[in-house]
Design a protein around this motif. Sequence first.
Motif, short mmCIF file in Angstrom:
data_model
loop_
_atom_site.label_atom_id
_atom_site.label_comp_id
_atom_site.label_asym_id
_atom_site.label_seq_id
_atom_site.Cartn_x
_atom_site.Cartn_y
_atom_site.Cartn_z
N UNK A 78 0.81 -1.22 0.00
CA UNK A 78 0.00 0.00 0.00
C UNK A 78 0.85 1.27 0.00
N UNK A 79 2.16 1.11 -0.24
CA UNK A 79 3.03 2.29 -0.27
C UNK A 79 2.68 3.21 -1.44
N UNK A 80 2.26 2.64 -2.56
CA UNK A 80 1.88 3.47 -3.71
C UNK A 80 0.67 4.35 -3.37
N UNK A 81 -0.26 3.81 -2.59
CA UNK A 81 -1.42 4.59 -2.18
C UNK A 81 -1.00 5.73 -1.27
N UNK A 82 -0.04 5.44 -0.35
CA UNK A 82 0.45 6.50 0.55
C UNK A 82 1.16 7.59 -0.23
N UNK A 83 1.93 7.20 -1.25
CA UNK A 83 2.63 8.21 -2.06
C UNK A 83 1.63 9.09 -2.83
N UNK A 84 0.61 8.46 -3.39
CA UNK A 84 -0.40 9.23 -4.11
C UNK A 84 -1.12 10.19 -3.17
N UNK A 85 -1.43 9.75 -1.96
CA UNK A 85 -2.09 10.63 -0.99
C UNK A 85 -1.20 11.81 -0.65
N UNK A 86 0.12 11.57 -0.54
CA UNK A 86 1.04 12.67 -0.26
C UNK A 86 1.11 13.65 -1.43
N UNK A 87 1.09 13.12 -2.65
CA UNK A 87 1.13 13.98 -3.83
C UNK A 87 -0.12 14.86 -3.96
N UNK A 96 -1.95 15.87 -1.45
CA UNK A 96 -2.21 16.61 -0.21
C UNK A 96 -2.29 18.11 -0.46
N UNK A 97 -1.39 18.63 -1.30
CA UNK A 97 -1.38 20.08 -1.55
C UNK A 97 -2.67 20.51 -2.27
N UNK A 98 -3.13 19.70 -3.21
CA UNK A 98 -4.38 20.05 -3.90
C UNK A 98 -5.57 19.97 -2.95
N UNK A 99 -5.58 18.97 -2.08
CA UNK A 99 -6.69 18.84 -1.14
C UNK A 99 -6.70 20.00 -0.15
N UNK A 100 -5.52 20.45 0.29
CA UNK A 100 -5.47 21.62 1.17
C UNK A 100 -6.00 22.86 0.46
N UNK A 101 -5.60 23.01 -0.80
CA UNK A 101 -6.09 24.17 -1.56
C UNK A 101 -7.60 24.07 -1.80
N UNK A 102 -8.08 22.87 -2.01
CA UNK A 102 -9.52 22.69 -2.23
C UNK A 102 -10.30 22.99 -0.95
N UNK A 103 -9.77 22.57 0.20
CA UNK A 103 -10.43 22.90 1.47
C UNK A 103 -10.47 24.41 1.69
N UNK A 104 -9.39 25.08 1.31
CA UNK A 104 -9.37 26.54 1.46
C UNK A 104 -10.38 27.19 0.50
N UNK A 105 -10.47 26.67 -0.71
CA UNK A 105 -11.40 27.26 -1.68
C UNK A 105 -12.85 26.99 -1.32
N UNK A 106 -13.12 25.84 -0.68
CA UNK A 106 -14.51 25.46 -0.38
C UNK A 106 -14.92 25.81 1.04
N UNK A 107 -14.08 26.51 1.79
CA UNK A 107 -14.44 26.92 3.14
C UNK A 107 -15.67 27.82 3.09
N UNK A 108 -16.75 27.39 3.75
CA UNK A 108 -18.03 28.09 3.66
C UNK A 108 -17.93 29.53 4.16
N UNK A 109 -17.06 29.75 5.15
CA UNK A 109 -16.92 31.08 5.73
C UNK A 109 -15.68 31.81 5.21
N UNK A 110 -15.02 31.22 4.20
CA UNK A 110 -13.83 31.84 3.65
C UNK A 110 -14.15 32.87 2.58
N UNK A 111 -13.12 33.58 2.15
CA UNK A 111 -13.30 34.66 1.17
C UNK A 111 -13.57 34.11 -0.23
N UNK A 112 -13.12 32.88 -0.49
CA UNK A 112 -13.27 32.32 -1.84
C UNK A 112 -14.67 31.76 -2.09
#
Length: 576
Positions: free
Chosen positions: A449-458, A460-476
Motif C-alpha cells: 500500500x506504499x503506492x497509495x500512501x505516495x499518491x495521498x502525499x502527492x 495533499x497540496x491540492x486537497x489543502x487548496x480545495x479545502x481553502x477554496x470550499x471553506x463556507x466562511x472563507x473569502x473564496x
Amino acid sequence: RGCGSDDLRDDGHPTSDAVRDACQQVESVHRVLLGSPVVVAGVNFMICVLCLLQAPLNLESARDVSKLIHQSLAAFIVLCAGMAALLLPSVRLAKDFAKTVIVFSLLVVVELAMFIHCEVPRDVFESCMRSAVVFKYCASAYHSDLFRAATLPIWAPILPIYLLKDFVKQRVRRCRDTHDADGVLTHRGERIVAELRTWDLNGILTKTCYIVVLVVVLLIGSKATFLFFSWLNQLLSPMHLAAVVVLVAVVGLCMYMLPPVPGSAVIVFGGIVISKRGLASLGFWWAATLAAFVAFFMKLVSSCGQYLVGYRLGQDVRVQRFLGVDKVPARAIERILHTPGFSVGKVAILVGGPDWPTSVTCGIVKMRVSEMVLGTLPVLPLSTFPQTLVVALLLVDTASNPAYWRAVRLACTIAAGATRAVTWSTAVFYITRTVERHHKELSKPRPDHEAVARLSAELASFEDAHRKASDWHGVHMTARRKVTILLATSAMIFTMLLFASDFFFEDPVCFRSFDITDEIGLPFRDGGLVGNALNIIVMPWGIAGLGIFVLGIVLLQCHVRGLNLLAQTLIVPDTE
C-alpha cells in the motif's frame, strides 16, 4: 358501491376507469385510517419493550450503557438489513407486506436513537464511545461528512420547521420571563445552529448531491431493467424450453455485468420465464428448481467476470485510494475474504453482499478465484432458490388448494427476505469483530500500500487548496457559489423525496408500478403501460422530477468544476 362489484366490470364505458381510480383512492384512505392506530400502537409497544429490557440497567454506569449500545447496534443492523432485503425485486412483489415492515422498522430505528439520546447521560455515552474500537468507528462514522450527507435529505425539510418552532418557543418564554438563553433561540436551538456552523457545509452538500445521483440512477436503471425483462419475457414465451434456458442464461450474464442492474432482478426474470415455460411439461417444483440452478449458474459465471473487472481496476492506484484499501475496515474485509475454506464471515460477505461491488472487491484484493467460487456456493440455498420460488409461485393456479399455496407463498417470501437479512447482518458482525480483534495489526503500514500512501502525499497540496477554496466562511466561497450549491442540493433533495413518495403512497406520483410479471401492452388498470414504455413516467410530476434532477446535475457540475479550477490556482508550490 364496492370496488369489486359488478358495476366496475370492463364493459368499455368511458367512466369505468375513473370510477375504479376513485375507488382505489378511497381504499388508500381507508387503509391509512385503519393502519394509523396500528402503527401508533406498535410504536408505543416498542417503547414499552425498550423500557422493560433496559429497566435492570443502570444508565449511569459505563458498563451497562456499553451493553445497551451493543444491543442497539445489533438491533439497528438487523433492522436495516431487513429493510434492505425487503426491497429485493422478488420480495417487493408482496408490496403491502414489505411497506408495512419497512415503515415499522424505520419507526423502531428512530425509537432506538431517541431512547439512547434522551435516557443516557452525554458524558457516560461519550466515555463508552472512547472505550472500544468498534464504538470509536461508529462515533467517527456518525460525525463524518458522509453520514451527515446521507441523512441530509431526511432532516433538511424538518430543520426549518423545528427552528421556527424553537424561535416561537423562545419568544413565549421571554414573555413569561422563563427563557434559558439570551438569543432568539432556546439553548438547544443555539446548540444546533452552533453545531451546523462547524460543519463543512460545501463538502456535505456536494456529497448529498452525489448520493442522490447514485440513488436516482439505480432507480431509473431498475425501472429500465424491469421494462426490458418484461418485453423479453413476452418474446421468449412461445419458444422451446431448451432455447429459453440458453437465452435466459446469455441475457442474464450480460445484465449481471452492468453495475446499475440489481442481481435480484435477473433472478426474478429467470424464475418467471423458465418457470412459466416449464410449468406444463415439468411441473411446478422441477420448473422452479431448473430456474434456480440457471440463476445459480449465472451468479457464479458473472462473479468471475466481475472479479476480472475488479482485478483490472485494482491495478490503478487511484482506484485503490478511492476504495480506501489502506484503511482498517477495508483491510478487515480483505482478511475475512482471504480466510481459506467455508468460513462463516466469508460466506456471509460473498452471499449477502451486493453482487457487483462484492465480486469487484474480491478482484481488487486479489482473492483466489477458486476460494471466491467456493464461498459463493451457499448462495443457491440461501438466496437464489428462495427468490426463485417466490416469483414461480405467482404462476401457479391456486384455485384447487388456495390455503396451501397461500401458505407456501408467504413462507417463501419470508424466507427470501429473512435469509438475505441474516447474511447481511452476519457479514456486518464479522467485519466489526475483525476490526475490534485485529485493529493493531490492520493499522500497520503495508508495503503493498506504499503506492497509495505516495499518491495521498502527492494530492495533499491540492486537497489543502480545495479545502481553502470550499471553506463556507472563507473569502473564496462567494455568494454565487453558495447559491449554486444550495440550489443544486435543493433540487436533488426535492427529486429524491418526490421519487420516494411512490413507495409510500398507493397512487403513483412519478413512476407507475411495473414488475417483470406485467405486460407493457395491457391497459393501466391491469398493470400495463398501454403499449408505450414511456408511460411508466406519470405526468406531470414524473417528468418534472426528472427535469429538476437534470437541472441539479448541471448546477452541481458547474459548482464542482469552478472549485477545482480555483483550487488549482491556490496550490502552494513546493519549494523544497
